[in-house]
Structure formats: C-alpha cells, structure tokens
Design a protein around this motif. Structure first.
Motif, PDB file in Angstrom:
ATOM      1  N   UNK A 478       0.828  -1.203   0.000  1.00 26.04           N
ATOM      2  CA  UNK A 478       0.000   0.000   0.000  1.00 26.04           C
ATOM      3  C   UNK A 478       0.863   1.253   0.000  1.00 26.04           C
ATOM      4  N   UNK A 479       0.605   2.135  -0.959  1.00 24.05           N
ATOM      5  CA  UNK A 479       1.241   3.451  -1.013  1.00 24.05           C
ATOM      6  C   UNK A 479       0.154   4.502  -0.933  1.00 24.05           C
ATOM      7  N   UNK A 480       0.379   5.552  -0.153  1.00 19.15           N
ATOM      8  CA  UNK A 480      -0.585   6.645  -0.092  1.00 19.15           C
ATOM      9  C   UNK A 480       0.090   7.938  -0.522  1.00 19.15           C
ATOM     10  N   UNK A 481      -0.665   8.775  -1.206  1.00 19.07           N
ATOM     11  CA  UNK A 481      -0.127  10.032  -1.717  1.00 19.07           C
ATOM     12  C   UNK A 481       0.415  10.851  -0.556  1.00 19.07           C
ATOM     13  N   UNK A 482       1.659  11.272  -0.681  1.00 13.75           N
ATOM     14  CA  UNK A 482       2.308  11.997   0.417  1.00 13.75           C
ATOM     15  C   UNK A 482       1.634  13.341   0.634  1.00 13.75           C
ATOM     16  N   UNK A 483       1.241  13.566   1.881  1.00 15.27           N
ATOM     17  CA  UNK A 483       0.617  14.838   2.234  1.00 15.27           C
ATOM     18  C   UNK A 483       1.303  15.405   3.463  1.00 15.27           C
ATOM     19  N   UNK A 484       0.897  16.596   3.825  1.00 17.89           N
ATOM     20  CA  UNK A 484       1.583  17.318   4.903  1.00 17.89           C
ATOM     21  C   UNK A 484       1.470  16.625   6.254  1.00 17.89           C
ATOM     22  N   UNK A 485       0.449  15.736   6.437  1.00 19.20           N
ATOM     23  CA  UNK A 485       0.275  15.168   7.769  1.00 19.20           C
ATOM     24  C   UNK A 485       1.348  14.159   8.141  1.00 19.20           C
ATOM     25  N   UNK A 486       2.178  13.697   7.179  1.00 17.45           N
ATOM     26  CA  UNK A 486       3.297  12.838   7.550  1.00 17.45           C
ATOM     27  C   UNK A 486       4.440  13.721   8.010  1.00 17.45           C
ATOM     28  N   UNK A 487       4.555  13.872   9.328  1.00 15.40           N
ATOM     29  CA  UNK A 487       5.581  14.744   9.892  1.00 15.40           C
ATOM     30  C   UNK A 487       6.896  14.015  10.089  1.00 15.40           C
ATOM     31  N   UNK A 488       6.909  12.706   9.838  1.00 13.31           N
ATOM     32  CA  UNK A 488       8.144  11.952   9.939  1.00 13.31           C
ATOM     33  C   UNK A 488       8.480  11.540  11.355  1.00 13.31           C
ATOM     34  N   UNK A 489       9.748  11.151  11.542  1.00 15.58           N
ATOM     35  CA  UNK A 489      10.231  10.697  12.832  1.00 15.58           C
ATOM     36  C   UNK A 489      11.155  11.751  13.433  1.00 15.58           C
ATOM     37  N   UNK A 490      10.993  11.972  14.728  1.00 17.94           N
ATOM     38  CA  UNK A 490      11.777  13.004  15.402  1.00 17.94           C
ATOM     39  C   UNK A 490      13.271  12.696  15.318  1.00 17.94           C
ATOM     40  N   UNK A 491      14.045  13.673  14.873  1.00 20.31           N
ATOM     41  CA  UNK A 491      15.498  13.590  14.818  1.00 20.31           C
ATOM     42  C   UNK A 491      16.007  12.353  14.072  1.00 20.31           C
ATOM     43  N   UNK A 492      15.251  11.936  13.068  1.00 19.36           N
ATOM     44  CA  UNK A 492      15.652  10.764  12.290  1.00 19.36           C
ATOM     45  C   UNK A 492      15.294  10.973  10.820  1.00 19.36           C
ATOM     46  N   UNK A 493      15.993  11.907  10.156  1.00 21.42           N
ATOM     47  CA  UNK A 493      15.671  12.205   8.756  1.00 21.42           C
ATOM     48  C   UNK A 493      15.885  11.019   7.829  1.00 21.42           C
ATOM     49  N   UNK A 494      16.823  10.133   8.171  1.00 22.79           N
ATOM     50  CA  UNK A 494      17.087   8.972   7.325  1.00 22.79           C
ATOM     51  C   UNK A 494      15.879   8.042   7.277  1.00 22.79           C
ATOM     52  N   UNK A 495      15.321   7.725   8.458  1.00 23.79           N
ATOM     53  CA  UNK A 495      14.139   6.859   8.507  1.00 23.79           C
ATOM     54  C   UNK A 495      12.908   7.558   7.930  1.00 23.79           C
ATOM     55  N   UNK A 496      12.836   8.871   8.109  1.00 28.01           N
ATOM     56  CA  UNK A 496      11.726   9.639   7.533  1.00 28.01           C
ATOM     57  C   UNK A 496      11.754   9.555   6.019  1.00 28.01           C
ATOM     58  N   UNK A 497      12.924   9.754   5.451  1.00 25.94           N
ATOM     59  CA  UNK A 497      13.076   9.720   3.992  1.00 25.94           C
ATOM     60  C   UNK A 497      12.840   8.314   3.448  1.00 25.94           C
ATOM     61  N   UNK A 498      13.178   7.311   4.241  1.00 24.84           N
ATOM     62  CA  UNK A 498      13.023   5.922   3.812  1.00 24.84           C
ATOM     63  C   UNK A 498      11.564   5.557   3.574  1.00 24.84           C
ATOM     64  N   UNK A 499      10.643   6.251   4.246  1.00 25.28           N
ATOM     65  CA  UNK A 499       9.218   5.959   4.101  1.00 25.28           C
ATOM     66  C   UNK A 499       8.603   6.605   2.859  1.00 25.28           C
ATOM     67  N   UNK A 500       9.391   7.420   2.161  1.00 22.74           N
ATOM     68  CA  UNK A 500       8.864   8.119   0.981  1.00 22.74           C
ATOM     69  C   UNK A 500       9.316   7.435  -0.305  1.00 22.74           C
ATOM     70  N   UNK A 501       8.414   7.419  -1.284  1.00 21.63           N
ATOM     71  CA  UNK A 501       8.746   6.915  -2.618  1.00 21.63           C
ATOM     72  C   UNK A 501       8.493   8.020  -3.631  1.00 21.63           C
ATOM     73  N   UNK A 502       9.455   8.211  -4.525  1.00 19.99           N
ATOM     74  CA  UNK A 502       9.356   9.283  -5.512  1.00 19.99           C
ATOM     75  C   UNK A 502       9.094   8.714  -6.906  1.00 19.99           C
ATOM     76  N   UNK A 503       8.469   9.541  -7.753  1.00 20.94           N
ATOM     77  CA  UNK A 503       8.197   9.185  -9.160  1.00 20.94           C
ATOM     78  C   UNK A 503       7.467   7.836  -9.238  1.00 20.94           C
ATOM     79  N   UNK A 504       6.371   7.741  -8.517  1.00 22.88           N
ATOM     80  CA  UNK A 504       5.625   6.485  -8.440  1.00 22.88           C
ATOM     81  C   UNK A 504       4.821   6.237  -9.709  1.00 22.88           C
ATOM     82  N   UNK A 505       4.003   7.204 -10.103  1.00 28.24           N
ATOM     83  CA  UNK A 505       3.206   7.068 -11.322  1.00 28.24           C
ATOM     84  C   UNK A 505       3.496   8.163 -12.347  1.00 28.24           C
TER      85      UNK A 505
END
Length: 671
Positions: A478-505
């Motif tokens: 399951x992939x959901x369109x990235x919106x502002x409500x995903x604030x990510x993980x505190x002080x963990x930009x690497x894990x935050x970025x890992x949850x994002x997928x680019x150029x999906x469709x």
C-alpha cells in the motif's frame, strides 16, 4: 381499459414508470414491464383512488422510495452503510476545515475545555473506585501545569517525556502540558537501559517525569541524563536520590486556577502535540511526530465509527500507544464521552469491569480478542451493555467465536499506523476485512496497491520507471499520496526519507510507503496480509506469516504460533519456521501436525522447522516479536527448546538433532 390523463395520473404514472424500471433494472430483469402493463396498473389505481388525488400521489411517492431502497439493498448491499460512512467522513472533514480556519486554531485541548464549560459535572475518567468529572480533571491539570511552570521552568514549544503507567495522572499530565504549549513524548514504561535512553534522546525532551514505581528504571539511566542536563521528576512526595526531584508534593501546593491561553498563543495545528513511538518489532523504536491536526484526525475515528457523547469507553490498552492515547483518550475528548481507564488488560476481569462501569464501547488490539475467547465460558458472557468494539488485528475465526459467545457486538476493524497518512475502516462488518475500496475515500485520500519485490524490498517498476498497480486478489504493498500530515520521525531524517517513494506514477509525485501488504477481493473488500518484513519468499513464492500462523492455530494441539522465515545455506530466499505454544494438557503430535499443514498449506508455505516454547515474546500491543527468533534460526546447538524438521519421506515432523542440522547444511537433507 382506457386511461384518463389527469394531473394526478400523470404524476402517478411517472412514479410508476420510474419505480418499475428502476426495480427491474437493479434486479437485471430481461423483460422489463411494458407501457401497456403500466398504464393498466395506473388505470386500476385511478379507479380505486378516485377523488383522492393527493392521497394517491403520496402513496406512489412512498412506494417508489420503498422499491428503490429494496433495489439498492439487493443490487448494492453495502449502499446504506457506505452512505453512512461517507456522511460521517464528510462531517469529520467539515469540522477539521472549520478548526483550520478558526483564529486562534481550535485544538483537542479546546474541545476538552468546551466540555468542561458545558458539562462540568459529567464523569470523564473512572479509575478503580474513583470518578473524576470534566471539571475535576480540568482543575487537576491546572495544578500540574502551574507546578511545572514554577519548578521545571518550561516554556511554550518545549517537550516533556512521560514515563507513566495507565492512571489518571497520565491524562492530567498531557492536558497540563498542552495548556502551557508543550508537547509530550510518551515513553513505553516497559523499556529499560539503552532503549529507554534512545527513546528519550530522539524526542529532544528537556524534562523527564516518571511514576514512583518506575524510579528504579530512571536511576539506571540517571548518570546519562544528568550529563545531558535533563531535569528528572518522580511522582512522589519525597526522594533522596541525588539528581531526582519529587513532584507530587509540588502539585498539591499549586493553585487550580485556569491557565491563561496566551501561554500557548503560538501553537498551531502543525505544532507537535505528542510523540508516539513505533512498536520496534525490529530495531529500536522511532518517535513519530503527531501534530495537532494529525491528533484531531486520529481522534475523529470514534465519530466516524458512530461513538456518541453518552457512550462509556473502556481503555485497557497502554496510553503510550496511539490506540490507547490518540484513539481512545483523544476520541473520548472529541465525543465528550466518559473513559473507564484500566491499568492493564486483564482477560479475567474484562467483562466484570464492563458490567461494573456500564461500558458501551471497548477497544481491542492484536490478540486481546483471542485472549477473551480463551477464557472459561460463563453464563454471564452476554450480560453486558457493550454495543461496539473498535480496534485492529482480529482474525476471522476469532471474530466469529467472539460474536457467537459474547453477543452481536458491532466490530469496527480498522487499519492505520501511528505515523501513516491513510486509514481504512471496515464499516460494512465483513469478517476479516479492514475496509473496502471506495471511490470517494480514494478521491479524498489517494492511494495505490502496487506490485512489490520481496527479495529487494522495493516496489517493482516498469520500463518507464513507474510502479505497477496490481489486479484484485494479488498481494501488493500500500502506497498513499504523500501529504503534509506525515511529519516523519523526530530527529531521524534517514528513517523519515526511507518511508517516501518518488516518481511512483509520474515524475515528481511522492507517496508514503506503508510497508504493509494487502489484497482485495471481487467485492472490493481489502484485507491486511502482512508486513513487508514479516513476509518471506521461498521457492519463488511469497509466503504470508499471518496466514501460516492462522492455519497452524487451527490444529487441535496448538494454542499460538509465530511464523517467520530463516535463511538456510545453499538455498535462495528464506524457509518457513514456526515457534508454537501447545495447549494445556496437549503434546506435540508430529504426524498429526504434518497431516494438518500438508492438507491446508501449499508445499512452499509449510513450515520446515517447528520450535516449541512455553510462551511467545510479544510487544506491549501484543505484536509478536520475530527479530530474535530469526537471528537464532534453527541450530540445535544454540537453541535449547524442542526443535522439529518436516520430513517428507516419513510423512511427519522429526526431532532436529545436530546430525540432521549438519546434513541440512551439507545438502544431504533436502528441504
């Protein structure tokens, strides 16, 4: 028979035509009614209702409505429930939009304060034999806020870590922090040492507040906290340990006067409200940032499910988890309902509590429903006022057993992760499903189910580099369109970025990767299958650990099963292994279990190894821990528990000895 075309007959004739054609269309009739037949009916009705034109028009209006509802019921059996669900979603969106536009922003705290003004004497928290009204809760939180302002030197925007069990002060503490513009990091009170320090450090807190019963856990990491200059408070009247301060005595001396709103004047709906940690089934937990708007969204689940202000909600799940805190506590505030708080889940006390406190809504998660079904049967099993159960993780066979034993309780199974941007709700009551693919839901919250490569742990892309949507019945992520409500993980930009997928469709789009696998059926119901890390690939096939565990627990002797994949030298992928618990007074029957798995599971999904334990390790939310089991593998020199290996030649499971283990590594024993 002639038909007189009067004003009323034209109206009734139109209704009749509409009614008949709609009715026959929805039932796929090959021979719809002819105009001649309809006119005959109209003439007959004219003769019977002569002189009563208004009555006849009303009669046909009612008949049309009834037939249309029947047609919808049989052609689209979920139409009414979908319409109700859509209406509740629309109301939730309307409210959220209104909160966004309000100046200053309207937060969940403001909703609580409104309830204090409207229903000050209404019971808000019931804990053991104590009851605290909305007004009493407000005053208790005022006292805490004032003591923290005076002694902890907190300011708007600061973060305070809470290490507390399920008790009213947990809820008062969060309200107090919200009143002075601070966020709270909800620490799991079961973690210790390195994990505790990690969780504390990643939220950026400057203050730690712990319960008196957890002082030992705090003292274990106190040197590291003192090095960081952290202020540590214990909820007790007196402490002697250097570096710790008491707090209960300070709260008792503080005023309960209202806290000025200007202390939180700069808080917006994008400000952090709370940090909630992921379960950490693999690796250390991550602190998900829950903004004020996101907290509103999670708390709105109760209203979407149909919880009302006069409901009594039973919370026995840990408050440091999103289900207990954001859905349970937050949802009760949003609804203006009453909370019955339990220190921890107890299957033996569960229904007695429901009867004692007149509970109408319960929460569940993970295996709690199964634990309830496994308790000894009682004549009072259906003597209660519980009308609704809200949660996730209930298996179909447990669902059936639960309803059969405890009554026709409306089970609202949902899907959602703490940090995720999308949720599903099984509003139709289809056993096993977590929701239904709905056009309007998908429009509001765009998502996609795409093909996933298990071995490389990434979505499959086509020749143009875009993801591939999968047909019904297939396993997909399951992939959901990235919106502002995903604030990510505190002080963990690497894990935050890992949850994002680019150029999906298309170029430039961004999606949130849930890491969860689903399938849909012919009715568009969607089913959770497994987490990506919990699904393994063996002999070219993807195997769902949840499905294998479900099959294993169908065996007469097996109480519980935890399935996972282990690597074997000389083989691609991972082969299936299951750690099981046997039912009381049952023994492991190798031939019976072999017959069971070969009957119900395809060859590639059958667990090659079985390990027997007295109990299974789980997280605080009853998620099975697999990481350590995977690491230990199937080596009898390392594992002292009984081990068995599936042997096709003897049609049984046989003990896994060191010689057999070596023959597997040498390739002499084929899996």
């Amino acid at each position: 028979m002639s038909l007189h075309i009067s004003g009323w007959s034209r109206a009734t004739g139109f209704n009749l035509v509409l009614c008949m054609y709609v009715f026959f269309f929805f039932f796929n009739s090959q021979t719809p009614p002819t105009l001649h037949f309809i006119t005959k009916c109209g003439a007959l009705l004219e003769s019977r209702f002569s002189g009563k034109e208004s009555d006849l028009i009303m009669f046909w209006f009612i008949v049309s409505a009834i037939l249309l509802l029947f047609a919808l019921r049989f052609r689209y059996p979920y139409f009414i429930k979908e319409a109700t669900y859509a209406r509740r979603i629309a109301i939730a969106i309307y409210r959220t939009t209104k909160y966004l536009k309000s100046k200053p922003p309207y937060t969940l705290l403001d909703r609580f304060l409104d309830s204090v003004r409207k229903n000050p004497r209404k019971a808000f928290i019931r804990f053991q034999d104590e009851t605290y009204s909305y007004a009493q809760t407000d005053k208790q939180s005022n006292k805490i806020a004032r003591s923290l302002l005076k002694h902890a030197d907190l300011h708007e925007g600061d973060t305070v870590a809470l290490l507390l069990g399920n008790e009213p002060v947990f809820l008062w503490m969060w309200l107090a922090l919200a009143k002075i513009g601070c966020s709270a990091a909800l620490l799991n009170h079961n973690i210790r040492s390195k994990s505790l320090l990690h969780c504390f450090s990643c939220c950026g807190a400057t203050v730690l507040i712990a319960g008196a019963e957890l002082q030992d856990a705090v003292e274990e990491v106190l040197p590291a906290l003192r090095e960081q200059g952290i202020s540590v408070y214990i909820l007790t009247d007196h402490v002697t340990t250097e570096g710790l301060e008491s707090l209960t005595d300070k709260i008792a001396q503080a005023s309960d006067e209202p806290i000025p709103a200007d202390l939180r004047a700069n808080i917006t709906l994008s400000s952090p409200a709370v940090y909630i940690y992921t379960s950490g089934t693999t690796g250390l937990p991550k602190a998900a940032v829950i903004a004020q708007l996101r907290l509103w969204a999670i708390a709105s689940l109760f209203s979407i499910c149909g919880v009302k202000s006069d409901d009594v909600v039973y919370i026995c799940l840990p408050l440091y988890h999103s289900a207990g805190f954001a859905i349970g506590f937050g949802g009760a505030i949003e609804r203006g309902a009453t909370v019955v708080l339990k220190s921890k889940f107890s299957s033996s006390q569960f229904w007695d509590d429901c009867r004692k406190y007149n509970v109408t809504v319960i929460q569940y998660i993970g295996e709690t429903m199964r634990y309830l079904c496994n308790t000894p049967k009682r004549v009072s099993d259906q003597v209660h006022n519980v009308r609704m159960a809200i949660g996730n993780g209930i298996r179909p066979e447990v669902w059936r057993t639960f309803i059969s034993r405890f009554g026709n309780i409306d089970i609202k199974e949902f899907y959602g992760s703490t940090e995720g941007t999308l949720g599903f709700l099984n509003y139709a009551g289809k056993m096993g499903a977590i929701g239904r693919v709905n056009f309007f839901h998908k429009k509001l919250y765009p998502y996609a189910l795409v093909k996933f490569d298990q071995e490389h742990d990434e979505p499959v892309r086509n020749a143009d580099g875009f993801c591939i949507e999968v047909a019904k019945g297939k396993l997909n992520v399951l992939l959901s369109k990235h919106k502002a409500q995903f604030a990510g993980y505190a002080r963990d930009p690497k894990q935050t970025e890992k949850k994002k997928l680019y150029n999906v469709f298309e170029k430039g789009d961004v999606y949130f990767n849930s890491g969860d696998l689903f399938r849909t059926d012919h009715e568009n119901f969607i089913y959770f299958q497994d987490r990506v890390g919990d699904t393994f690939r063996w002999k070219g096939e993807n195997v769902s650990t949840n499905e294998v565990s479900d099959i294993l627990t169908m065996a007469t002797s097996i109480e519980e099963a935890n399935t996972y994949g282990v690597t074997v030298s000389g083989y691609e992928g991972r082969t299936g292994m299951a750690t099981i618990i046997l039912k009381k007074d049952h023994q492991f029957e190798p031939e019976v279990i072999f017959s069971h798995v070969t009957t119900y599971l395809p060859s590639y999904a059958r667990p090659r190894f079985i390990r027997i334990q007295d109990c299974l390790a789980v997280t605080c939310t009853f998620k099975q821990l697999k990481g350590k089991l995977v690491e230990e593998g199937f080596n009898p020199a390392v594992i002292t528990d009984p081990l068995f290996v599936l042997d096709e030649t003897v049609k049984s499971y046989r003990p896994l000895t060191r010689d057999t283990y070596q023959s597997i590594l040498d390739g002499r024993f084929r899996l």
